[in-house]
Design a protein around this motif. Structure first.
Motif, short mmCIF file in Angstrom:
data_model
loop_
_atom_site.label_atom_id
_atom_site.label_comp_id
_atom_site.label_asym_id
_atom_site.label_seq_id
_atom_site.Cartn_x
_atom_site.Cartn_y
_atom_site.Cartn_z
N ILE A 144 35.22 14.60 24.62
CA ILE A 144 34.85 15.27 25.86
C ILE A 144 33.37 15.01 26.06
CG2 ILE A 144 34.72 17.46 27.07
CD1 ILE A 144 36.98 18.43 25.27
N LYS A 145 33.02 14.30 27.15
CA LYS A 145 31.64 13.89 27.40
C LYS A 145 31.16 14.36 28.76
CE LYS A 145 31.83 9.71 24.64
NZ LYS A 145 31.55 8.28 24.61
N ILE A 152 27.49 7.23 33.90
CA ILE A 152 26.55 7.19 32.77
C ILE A 152 26.79 8.39 31.86
CG2 ILE A 152 24.12 7.12 32.12
CD1 ILE A 152 23.60 6.19 35.05
N PRO A 153 27.22 8.16 30.60
CA PRO A 153 27.43 9.29 29.69
C PRO A 153 26.11 9.88 29.20
CG PRO A 153 27.94 7.23 28.59
CD PRO A 153 27.62 6.90 30.01
N ILE A 154 26.04 11.22 29.18
CA ILE A 154 24.84 11.92 28.72
C ILE A 154 24.98 12.27 27.25
CG2 ILE A 154 23.38 13.94 28.99
CD1 ILE A 154 24.32 14.10 31.86
N LYS A 155 26.02 13.06 26.91
CA LYS A 155 26.23 13.46 25.53
C LYS A 155 27.69 13.82 25.30
CE LYS A 155 25.45 18.40 25.45
NZ LYS A 155 24.76 19.46 24.77
N THR A 156 28.09 13.79 24.03
CA THR A 156 29.43 14.20 23.65
C THR A 156 29.42 15.70 23.40
OG1 THR A 156 29.85 12.05 22.63
CG2 THR A 156 31.28 13.87 21.98
N VAL A 157 30.23 16.42 24.15
CA VAL A 157 30.30 17.86 24.03
C VAL A 157 31.16 18.24 22.82
CG1 VAL A 157 31.01 19.99 25.16
CG2 VAL A 157 30.02 18.15 26.50
N HIS A 158 32.32 17.59 22.66
CA HIS A 158 33.24 17.95 21.58
C HIS A 158 34.16 16.77 21.32
CE1 HIS A 158 35.41 20.72 19.04
NE2 HIS A 158 36.55 20.39 19.61
N LYS A 159 34.61 16.61 20.07
CA LYS A 159 35.66 15.64 19.77
C LYS A 159 36.63 16.28 18.80
CE LYS A 159 33.01 13.11 16.31
NZ LYS A 159 32.55 11.81 15.88
N TYR A 160 37.91 16.02 19.05
CA TYR A 160 38.96 16.62 18.22
C TYR A 160 40.11 15.65 18.09
CZ TYR A 160 41.11 17.73 22.72
OH TYR A 160 41.64 17.65 23.97
N ARG A 161 41.00 15.95 17.13
CA ARG A 161 42.17 15.11 16.92
C ARG A 161 43.39 15.99 16.77
NH1 ARG A 161 43.76 14.72 11.43
NH2 ARG A 161 42.37 15.90 10.10
N LYS A 191 29.61 15.56 35.69
CA LYS A 191 31.04 15.79 35.53
C LYS A 191 31.41 15.73 34.06
CE LYS A 191 32.47 14.02 39.98
NZ LYS A 191 33.44 13.20 40.69
N ILE A 192 32.57 16.25 33.74
CA ILE A 192 33.11 16.24 32.38
C ILE A 192 34.27 15.24 32.35
CG2 ILE A 192 34.19 17.58 30.56
CD1 ILE A 192 31.38 18.52 31.11
N LYS A 193 34.20 14.28 31.40
CA LYS A 193 35.28 13.30 31.24
C LYS A 193 35.92 13.48 29.88
CE LYS A 193 35.16 9.06 32.86
NZ LYS A 193 34.70 7.68 33.06
#
Length: 64
Positions: free
Chosen positions: A30-31, A38-47, A5-7
């Motif tokens: 967005i992970k 269990i988080p796998i990887k960070t897809v994107h981060k923004y502000r 899933k995407i969180k």
């Protein structure tokens, strides 16, 4: 039942930009997660800026 899933999570962080100096801003991560735990990887981060624009976090350096 979906396994992956995407969180999306927003938290307040201290950032530094050369033009504005130190800045407290909301950063959204967005992970990808397995079984929503269990988080796998960070897809994107923004502000979001003061004026409502969305910017990528790669243009600011983390505050020390």
């Amino acid at each position: 039942m979906k396994l992956i899933k995407i969180k999306r999570k927003t938290r307040l962080e201290k950032r530094y930009t050369p033009k504005m100096g130190r800045l407290h801003t909301n950063v959204t991560y967005i992970k990808k997660t397995i079984l929503n735990v269990i988080p796998i990887k960070t897809v994107h981060k923004y502000r979001e800026t003061y004026y409502g624009q969305i910017k990528d976090c790669s243009d600011c350096i983390l505050a020390k």
